[in-house]
Each structure stands twice: as structure tokens, then as C-alpha cells.
Design an enzyme around this catalytic site. Structure first.
Site, PDB file in Angstrom:
ATOM      1  N   GLY A  56      88.750  18.089 -41.213  1.00 44.98           N
ATOM      2  CA  GLY A  56      89.364  16.837 -41.649  1.00 44.98           C
ATOM      3  C   GLY A  56      89.698  16.002 -40.432  1.00 44.98           C
ATOM      4  CB  CYS A  83      86.997  21.700 -37.836  1.00 46.77           C
ATOM      5  SG  CYS A  83      87.147  20.382 -36.636  1.00 46.77           S
ATOM      6  CE1 TYR A  84      94.796  18.647 -39.814  1.00 49.73           C
ATOM      7  CE2 TYR A  84      94.359  19.819 -41.870  1.00 49.73           C
ATOM      8  CZ  TYR A  84      95.229  19.118 -41.049  1.00 49.73           C
ATOM      9  OH  TYR A  84      96.514  18.902 -41.452  1.00 49.73           O
ATOM     10  CG  HIS A 170      81.910  21.254 -38.556  1.00 49.31           C
ATOM     11  ND1 HIS A 170      82.725  21.024 -39.636  1.00 49.31           N
ATOM     12  CD2 HIS A 170      82.477  20.590 -37.516  1.00 49.31           C
ATOM     13  CE1 HIS A 170      83.727  20.245 -39.284  1.00 49.31           C
ATOM     14  NE2 HIS A 170      83.600  19.970 -37.995  1.00 49.31           N
ATOM     15  CD  GLU A 172      80.820  22.576 -42.319  1.00 49.87           C
ATOM     16  OE1 GLU A 172      80.926  23.677 -41.764  1.00 49.87           O
ATOM     17  OE2 GLU A 172      81.634  21.648 -42.159  1.00 49.87           O
ATOM     18  CB  SER A 224      68.320   7.824 -69.418  1.00 41.44           C
ATOM     19  OG  SER A 224      68.308   8.847 -68.434  1.00 41.44           O
ATOM     20  N   GLY A 226      65.992  10.567 -67.509  1.00 40.58           N
ATOM     21  CA  GLY A 226      66.317  10.975 -66.143  1.00 40.58           C
ATOM     22  C   GLY A 226      66.675  12.454 -66.121  1.00 40.58           C
ATOM     23  CG  ASP A 228      71.837  13.973 -63.530  1.00 39.06           C
ATOM     24  OD1 ASP A 228      71.146  14.848 -62.963  1.00 39.06           O
ATOM     25  OD2 ASP A 228      72.480  13.114 -62.902  1.00 39.06           O
ATOM     26  CB  SER A 229      70.579  12.174 -69.800  1.00 41.13           C
ATOM     27  OG  SER A 229      69.278  11.651 -69.681  1.00 41.13           O
ATOM     28  CB  SER A 230      66.143  15.486 -69.143  1.00 43.28           C
ATOM     29  OG  SER A 230      65.646  14.176 -69.204  1.00 43.28           O
ATOM     30  CE  LYS A 368      69.622  14.232 -59.634  1.00 41.26           C
ATOM     31  NZ  LYS A 368      70.154  13.238 -60.570  1.00 41.26           N
TER      32      LYS A 368
END
Ligand code: XMP
Length: 512
Positions: A56, A83-84, A170, A172, A224, A226, A228-230, A368
Site C-alpha cells: 500500500g 511491502c506495507y 512483491h 505477485e 448479450s 458476451g 459473462d452473460s453467456s 475474467k
């Protein structure tokens, strides 16, 4: 059923927080990001196998520095501070944090003690991304130093007995070599996780959960086409079958064959209750004479709701409305609070026009790439699962100026050729978004012996991870040449093709 393992990521507003969560999940352990203000009671309730403090921008000594309840160190749960997070751990447990004269930034060699569980399998040094000004000057009682750099005497520390670890760098990000291995060591060697979070188990669990929750009640979904909705629709269909109804509003502004493909997949392959509303004429009528991009968006958004509402009324009251909200939406809209409804045109406003009792968001815990994996797990065709983003207002914002049926036809054909050649060249997964734009320019050309005065097509392609910034793609000349030659030969009324070589910023990805 096996208990779901959880790693809790305490958010101190670091820029890589989502990455940490993803790295943990890539190790097959489920992770959740929570605000640092989370109460001890809530943490206990969640029964995490381990806790990670993120980095952070604050200094632990600053007024209002984010700090979580100290009690967290008395729960007997392993903690990794990054880190932080490491500095917070140090400060709280009685060590000392100090401000350095100079910020240390970059890929820096860290000398490490590879007898520590955290660095199991490493050599004596590792290149890591450092990005800090404050540093730990004295470790708290019970800790030992397990890493240093030329500038930073304490780059890693541990209290093996309590399972507390701190690293100044870090793990990640990709700039840290084998960073995932460090996270892996924390999860499996320190927290003793088993690693049973898999997309197949997610699908199974969700289907069971949805079946149980919904029972015989009725569910409505705006599809739609797309990703996500699919995925949300197919998941629900797997759970409740015919009690799900999907409404697909075809506004006539989709790419070539897209409407039919959506219908084919959802009706034929999955046998989903799908209502396709052919509203092309209605949308074109409303868009007649409109040239301003924002006006186009507004009209399309409003019309979409109107069409959806009319269809939904025919169905009558439903119990649930499905939304394809995903984890980044939840995080962005305020950690720990319920997700706000996306302002994306084809769902924004929907809840107001549908008579329903509750919203269901089956993908709200997924990133995603996990949504895509779920899609594949559900047998949704790969070309849909990896579909590039397509804006809600569709081709309307890729036709500069007024939209007509003829222009839509031209753009669809040109865009189709571009996409086909990108595929033939094997570039599909490399380019993040690529499409054709019908400019409002007509110019002089020569075809055979005759003069032409026809449209200019612009090709646009970008590489990006977040779509907030993007660089134009260096598509090989041979591919561009083929696309250009095919478009002018195969598409009527186009005699010129140009390639957009601007990045974002200063340009945006779409032209409107
Ligand atoms: P820009 O053009 O702003 O686009 O650089 C960034 C990303 O957002 C998409 N985009 C939209 N998506 N409705 C949407 O659903 C819109 O009105 C809209 N405008 C842009 C664009 O395709 C790109 O992925």
C-alpha cells in the site's frame, strides 16, 4: 463435501491486490480480498487457512495510515505481509520501520535464506521487484531476518513458530522471478493448504447451490452474447433448466452472423428457453439522423430497456433476475459492499423495468480468466469463451456519422474479413481487440478504367490488459496487405483502407 479453503487478503490499497488474489487462485486455493477494516469476528467466521497483507502507498507512521485490528495476530492463523503489509506487521509487533533516504525501485537481487519454508526450493539469491521508501530497521521480538539487499538490510523476515512472514518485495508480479513459488510455499508449506479450488468444483458447487436456492422458481436473464452473460446463463440453465428464460435483444448493430450464432448456441446446443427479439428496424428508426456518439449511446441504452421491458412484461413477474457481475466489478464498486449494477448499457437500468424479487450474480467471485475457464467447463464453444470485448452500442459507435442499413452492411463485411485474416494469421489471442471502423470520409479511387468515390475503412487493433491504456498492435505488413486487398475487392463501396497507429492515450480504443 470437502471444506473450502480460503486465503484472506487484507487490502491496504496496494496497486497489485487483484494480482495477489489471482496468484493464490492459480495455486488452486480460493482467495478473497477484504478491506483492512474487517472485524475480527468476520475474519473468524470466514475461517481462513492463511492471511496475506497487501502492499500500500501509506507509511505506517502517517496519520490515518490503514491498520487492521491487532487481534489478528492472536488468531493462530499464518500471515504473510507484503511491502506495507510487512511494515505494518513490524510496527504492530514491536519492531521498527524507518524512512530511507532514497526510494528503492526495480528488479533487485535479494540474498535469501533458503532454509526458510518461504524460500524452499530457491538458491541463495533471487531477483525480486522492490518498490518502497520505508523499510524495516529492526524486526519484532521472535523474528529473524531471512533476506536482504545491498540497500535494504531486512528484505524478508520470519517468525517460524507463529507462522508470520514478511517480505519487502512483491512476489505477485512477473518481475519477481519465481514469485508464484513463494506464494505457493506460503500456501502449502506454511498454511498447509491442500489446493482443492478448481473450476470443475466451482461449477458443481454453484449448480448445487443454485438448484437449492431457486428450486422451482422463475429466473430471467438478459443475454448479450458476451462472455459473462453467456456463462451466467448456461450455469443457471444447468441448475434449473426450463425455469430460466433468456431474452436476447438483437438491436441490429451486431457483427456479421453474430445474432444467429448466439441463437444457434443457446437454443440448439443448450436447449435454453431463449427469446430473440429482432428489433433492428426499431433501433435504426430511433437512430435516424443521429451523428453524436453520446446521443447514439443514450438512444441505444434507452431503447434497449424499452424492448426488454416489453418482452419481460409478456413473461410476467419472476423471482430472480440474473446479472453477469464478475469479481473486478465487485472490487471496483467498493470492497465488501454489494456490487452496484453495472452502468453497461444493456444491463444498466434493467432492474427498474423488471418485476423481480432478487438479483442473482453467480459469477461475482470470479476473475475474467476464471469465467472463461468456467465457460469451457460448461462446454460453451471456445470462440465465444475467448470472444474479444464488444461494446454494448455495437457497430453504432464504429460508424462515424449517421447509421444506415447500407453502412452497417459495409462495415460488417469489412470487419468480418479483418477478423478472418487475423485468425488465419494465428494472431487471435495475441491481439486484445481488433475491428474495422467505417469512417465518414469518401475519397477518389480508380477501379478498372473508372473513377470511384467511395468510403474509407479504418482498421483498429490494440494490445492491452485493462483497456484503460492500450498500445496499437504491430500487425505484420503482409497481414494488413491481405486484409486491405480483400476489403477493397470484396466489399462494395470501399476503395481505401487505413490502419490506425495511435495508442490510448491520447486516442481511445473505439473511434466514437
Ligand atoms: P475506449 O474507446 O473508451 O474503450 O478506449 C475501452 C473499452 O470499452 C469498450 N467500450 C464500450 N463498451 N459500451 C460498452 O459496453 C460502450 O458504450 C463502450 N464504449 C467503449 C471498448 O470496446 C473497449 O473495449
Amino acid at each position: 463435501m470437502e471444506e473450502k479453503e480460503l486465503i484472506l487478503i487484507i487490502d491496504f490499497y496496494g496497486q497489485y491486490n487483484q494480482l495477489i488474489a489471482r496468484r493464490v487462485r492459480e495455486c488452486n486455493v480460493y482467495s478473497e480480498i477484504v478491506p483492512y477494516k474487517i472485524s475480527i469476528e468476520e475474519i473468524k467466521k470466514k475461517k481462513p487457512k492463511g492471511i496475506i497483507f497487501t502492499g500500500g502507498p501509506a507509511s505506517v507512521y502517517a496519520e490515518n495510515a490503514p491498520k487492521c485490528d491487532k487481534e489478528i495476530f492472536n488468531l493462530g492463523i499464518p500471515i504473510l505481509g507484503i511491502c506495507y503489509g510487512m511494515q505494518f506487521m513490524t510496527d504492530t509487533l514491536g519492531g521498527k520501520v524507518q524512512k530511507a533516504e532514497k526510494r528503492e525501485y526495480g528488479e533487485i537481487v535479494v540474498n535469501i535464506d533458503n532454509t526458510s519454508k518461504l524460500f524452499d526450493g530457491f538458491g541463495k539469491e533471487n531477483v525480486c521487484l522492490m518498490s518502497h521508501t520505508d523499510f524495516v530497521q529492526k524486526v519484532p521480538h521472535g523474528f529473524k531476518v531471512i533476506g536482504n539487499t545491498n540497500n535494504c538490510p531486512i528484505a524478508a523476515m520470519e517468525n517460524e513458530e507463529k507462522n508470520f512472514y514478511g517480505i519487502q518485495f512483491h512476489p505477485e508480479v512477473n518481475n519477481t522471478i519465481d514469485g508464484t513459488k513463494i506464494i505457493n510455499n506460503f500456501l502449502f508449506k506454511v498454511c498447509k493448504c491442500k489446493g482443492n479450488w478448481k473450476m470443475s468444483s466451482f461449477v458443481k458447487e454453484q449448480v448445487e447451490y443454485l438448484k437449492d436456492k431457486i428450486g422451482e422458481k422463475k429466473v430471467l436473464c438478459a443475454l448479450s452474447g458476451g462472455v459473462d452473460s453467456s456463462v451466467a446463463a448456461v450455469l443457471l440453465h444447468k441448475a434449473i433448466g426450463k425455469n430460466l428464460t433468456c431474452i436476447f435483444v438483437d438491436h441490429g448493430l451486431l457483427r456479421k452472423n453474430e445474432g444467429d450464432e448466439v441463437e444457434q448456441i443457446f437454443k440448439k446446443q443448450f436447449d435454453i428457453n431463449l427469446i430473440r427479439v429482432d428489433a433492428e428496424e426499431q433501433f435504426l428508426e430511433k437512430l435516424k439522423g443521429v451523428t453524436d456518439p453520446e446521443a447514439k449511446r443514450k438512444i441505444i441504452g434507452e431503447e434497449f430497456i424499452r424492448v426488454f421491458e416489453k418482452e419481460a412484461k409478456k413473461i410476467g413477474a419472476v423471482d430472480y433476475l440474473v446479472q453477469g457481475t464478475i469479481y473486478p466489478d465487485v472490487i471496483e464498486s467498493g470492497l465488501g459492499e454489494s456490487a452496484k449494477i453495472k452502468s453497461h448499457h444493456n444491463v444498466g437500468g434493467l432492474p427498474d423495468c423488471v418485476d423481480f424479487k432478487e438479483i442473482i450474480e453467480p459469477l461475482r467471485d470470479l476473475f475474467k480468466d476464471e469465467v472463461r475457464k468456467t465457460g469451457l467447463e460448461l462446454d460453451i464453444p471456445e470462440n465465444l469463451v475467448y470472444r474479444q470485448p464488444f461494446p454494448g452500442p455495437g457497430l453504432a459507435i464504429r460508424i462515424i456519422g449517421e447509421i444506415t442499413k447500407e453502412k452497417l452492411e459495409i462495415l460488417r463485411d469489412a470487419d468480418y474479413i479483418f477478423r478472418e485474416e487475423v485468425k488465419n494469421a494465428g494472431l487471435e489471442k495475441e491481439l486484445n481487440q481488433y475491428f474495422a471502423v467505417l469512417t465518414n470520409i469518401r475519397s477518389v479511387g480508380v477501379m478498372g478504367d473508372g473513377r470511384t468515390y467511395d468510403y474509407t475503412i479504418a482498421l483498429r487493433s490494440v494490445k492491452t490488459t485493462d483497456f484503460m491504456t492500450a498500445t496499437w498492435s504491430k500487425i505484420p505488413y503482409e497481414v494488413l496487405e491481405k486484409v486491405s486487398s480483400r476489403i477493397v475487392n470484396e466489399v462494395n463501396h470501399v476503395n481505401r483502407v487505413v490502419y490506425d497507429i495511435t495508442s490510448k492515450p491520447p486516442a481511445t480504443i473505439e473511434w466514437e
